[in-house]
Design an enzyme around this catalytic site. Structure first.
Site, PDB file in Angstrom:
ATOM      1  N   HIS A   1      -2.490 -15.473   9.070  1.00  0.00           N
ATOM      2  CA  HIS A   1      -3.302 -15.306  10.284  1.00  0.00           C
ATOM      3  C   HIS A   1      -4.430 -14.309  10.032  1.00  0.00           C
ATOM      4  O   HIS A   1      -5.595 -14.558  10.346  1.00  0.00           O
ATOM      5  CB  HIS A   1      -2.420 -14.814  11.447  1.00  0.00           C
ATOM      6  CG  HIS A   1      -3.203 -14.291  12.619  1.00  0.00           C
ATOM      7  ND1 HIS A   1      -3.782 -13.034  12.627  1.00  0.00           N
ATOM      8  CD2 HIS A   1      -3.538 -14.863  13.795  1.00  0.00           C
ATOM      9  CE1 HIS A   1      -4.432 -12.867  13.763  1.00  0.00           C
ATOM     10  NE2 HIS A   1      -4.304 -13.948  14.493  1.00  0.00           N
ATOM     11  N   ASN A   2      -4.092 -13.189   9.436  1.00  0.00           N
ATOM     12  CA  ASN A   2      -5.115 -12.169   9.212  1.00  0.00           C
ATOM     13  C   ASN A   2      -6.150 -12.624   8.191  1.00  0.00           C
ATOM     14  O   ASN A   2      -7.336 -12.316   8.320  1.00  0.00           O
ATOM     15  CB  ASN A   2      -4.462 -10.865   8.757  1.00  0.00           C
ATOM     16  CG  ASN A   2      -3.799 -10.138   9.908  1.00  0.00           C
ATOM     17  OD1 ASN A   2      -3.325 -10.761  10.856  1.00  0.00           O
ATOM     18  ND2 ASN A   2      -3.745  -8.828   9.842  1.00  0.00           N
TER      19      ASN A   2
ATOM     20  N   GLY B   1       4.705   0.382  19.198  1.00  0.00           N
ATOM     21  CA  GLY B   1       6.088   0.468  19.652  1.00  0.00           C
ATOM     22  C   GLY B   1       6.158   0.831  21.135  1.00  0.00           C
ATOM     23  O   GLY B   1       6.948   0.253  21.893  1.00  0.00           O
TER      24      GLY B   1
ATOM     25  N   VAL C   1       7.937   1.656  13.033  1.00  0.00           N
ATOM     26  CA  VAL C   1       7.389   2.821  12.331  1.00  0.00           C
ATOM     27  C   VAL C   1       6.361   2.373  11.298  1.00  0.00           C
ATOM     28  O   VAL C   1       6.196   1.183  11.040  1.00  0.00           O
ATOM     29  CB  VAL C   1       8.498   3.674  11.677  1.00  0.00           C
ATOM     30  CG1 VAL C   1       9.518   4.119  12.714  1.00  0.00           C
ATOM     31  CG2 VAL C   1       9.181   2.917  10.550  1.00  0.00           C
ATOM     32  N   LYS C   2       5.678   3.346  10.754  1.00  0.00           N
ATOM     33  CA  LYS C   2       4.656   3.099   9.733  1.00  0.00           C
ATOM     34  C   LYS C   2       5.172   2.155   8.644  1.00  0.00           C
ATOM     35  O   LYS C   2       6.298   2.318   8.178  1.00  0.00           O
ATOM     36  CB  LYS C   2       4.359   4.454   9.094  1.00  0.00           C
ATOM     37  CG  LYS C   2       2.924   4.794   8.913  1.00  0.00           C
ATOM     38  CD  LYS C   2       2.863   6.042   8.025  1.00  0.00           C
ATOM     39  CE  LYS C   2       1.435   6.504   7.908  1.00  0.00           C
ATOM     40  NZ  LYS C   2       1.096   7.559   8.828  1.00  0.00           N
TER      41      LYS C   2
END
Ligand code: 2AM
Length: 476
Positions: free
Chosen positions: A185-186, A14, A74-75
């Site tokens: 993608h990953n 972020g 955020v997480k």
């Protein structure tokens, strides 16, 4: 003061995206649960652009231009849900919430639907490229309402990596499509890394050469079809020498590959979609095997295999064979990954443009590579290409490479070098091209024990064979 976009959640990603936005001339409101991160960013980088620090979500809503744009960093998981809930309380219909975290696309679909009821437009945005990419140009995969995208495009496309003047960011599709593409993608990244690792392992096993010498091989490969970020960093890792011992770095690292779970998500999703992503699955499993240290320890002293190095007569010819096997296997892994997008289009009513995805993966992300230009061209030639393997350019690569691929897999297998990625890719290739598959036998077994019926090659209909009784086949 007013701001064009707000960022809440100023941990590394972020923080860097906020700076990237400010450096591109956008005014950025900064919010974080704990105020220190806001203050630290302003203190360290306040001169890079226009930042508007705020200390509550109410204040964030008050300073933003309409429609408000809030990037949530955020997480992943419950924290993201909590922050989105809080935001929904301070925003108004028409405002846009952007989740730039690593959310599962199913969560993104759920959040999008929930916010839509309040008139809030939700975007799930895949961001690839890590810390460095977030600051200097990531690959960005936005999913959400197409019209709302107009309000985001100038910002996202400005901060994305640029390749030849084209931003590595394009509208992907509705609701979870962006996070879906990021997930694929990953998965492809897992497969590509595993294949490179197998190529290294084969070269290391067969040749009497050091990691630094093998780095030269990969460096040469990096000037051809295989040119990519992953090959580039492979060269760096192989050349790296451990400071403490003076040994090659790869030899002092514990050989147990860890994972954070996006490979798992990709394979789980592929299983649900019924898309065979054997290359990605083998890569996830290979990391799993590597981590089973207890079993590996016991197997080492117990289970026999061939002794000695794989035998190679002509070193340069072998290296070239391995290069071709790597390229062909990689092609299969990418073809399988892109196949997931075709299938997701059908399942979720999306219209993901696979050529456009190849285009935005050319820069900023981990799998960026020359190869992606070839993929983009393949989809330019045929937008609904059923498999990348059928594009003329790639078919030619398989014509040129398949014999080498077979030699490499044969040698590895005969010598006891595990090549799950290479060999499963080759098996997929041979299954696709086979005249007849033993699936016919499986259908017979299913019909025998469960009366599951089968279809015939010579006439339409479903049939059940007379396994008992009078032996008469009946149509079902
Ligand atoms: P923090 O700095 O206050 O810990 C990565 O952990 C980012 O997510 C950090 O900015 C962190 O804020 C934020 N975060 C994690 N859980 C959160 C929650 N439940 N509510 C708000 N922000 C949260």
């Amino acid at each position: 003061p007013s701001a064009q976009i707000g960022v809440t959640g100023l941990a590394t990603m972020g923080h860097n995206l906020a700076r990237n936005l400010a450096r591109h001339g956008f005014s950025v409101a900064l919010h974080n649960r704990t105020q220190e991160r806001v203050d630290a960013l302003v203190a360290q980088h306040g001169d890079e652009g226009t930042f508007v620090p705020v200390s509550s979500l109410e204040e964030l809503a008050a300073v933003l231009e309409r429609p408000r744009r809030v990037l949530v960093m955020v997480k992943a998981g419950p924290a993201t849900d909590a922050v989105i809930d809080d935001l929904a309380g301070v925003l108004e219909p028409g405002d846009i919430v952007i989740d730039g975290g690593n959310a599962h696309f199913a969560d993104t679909r759920r959040r999008e639907a929930a916010l839509k009821e309040k008139g809030i437009r939700f975007f799930g945005v895949g961001v690839s490229g890590g810390e460095e990419g977030a600051l200097n140009g990531p690959s960005i995969m936005p999913g959400g309402d197409r019209e709302a995208y107009q309000a985001l495009a100038p910002m996202l496309e400005a901060i994305a990596a640029q390749v030849g003047g084209t931003p590595c960011c394009t509208y992907i599709g509705p609701d979870g499509a962006g996070h879906f593409v990021k997930m694929v993608h990953n998965g492809i990244e897992y497969a590509d890394m595993q294949l490179i690792a197998e190529a290294y392992d084969l070269l290391r096993s067969a040749l009497d050469e050091t990691p630094a010498q093998l780095a030269d091989v990969f460096e040469t490969w990096n000037s051809g079809d295989l040119e990519s970020f992953l090959i580039e960093i492979t060269v760096r890792v192989l050349r790296h020498v451990d400071g403490a011992t003076g040994r090659p770095f790869v030899d002092v690292v514990v050989d147990e590959a860890e994972q954070k779970g996006t490979g798992l998500w990709t394979v789980q999703t592929a299983l649900e979609l019924g898309v065979p992503v054997s290359g990605i699955a083998e890569a996830v499993f290979a990391r799993g095997v590597s981590s089973h240290s207890g079993q590996r320890e016991r197997a080492r002293g117990l289970l026999p295999g061939p002794a000695g190095r794989p035998h190679v007569d002509d070193r340069d010819a072998f290296v070239e064979d391995v290069r071709k096997a790597l390229y062909a296997s990689k092609l299969v892994a990418y073809a399988q990954g892109f196949d997931m997008m075709r299938s997701a289009n059908e399942r979720y009513g999306w219209d993901i443009d696979r050529g456009a995805v190849a285009t935005i993966w050319r820069g900023g992300c981990i799998i960026r590579a020359r190869f992606l230009d070839r993929i983009r061209e393949a989809y330019d030639r045929e937008r609904e290409l059923p498999s990348l393997l059928f594009d003329a350019y790639f078919t030619q690569a398989l014509v040129d490479g398949q014999e080498a691929w077979r030699r490499v897999v044969s040698l590895a297998t005969a010598s006891g070098v595990p090549v799950p990625g290479f060999s499963s890719a080759l098996a997929y290739y041979d299954a696709l091209r086979a005249d007849r598959l033993p699936a016919a036998l499986i259908q017979g077994q299913r019909d025998l024990f469960g009366a599951h019926t089968y279809r015939r090659v010579d006439r339409p209909g479903s049939f059940h064979a007379g396994w008992s009784g009078d032996g008469q086949e009946e149509e079902r």
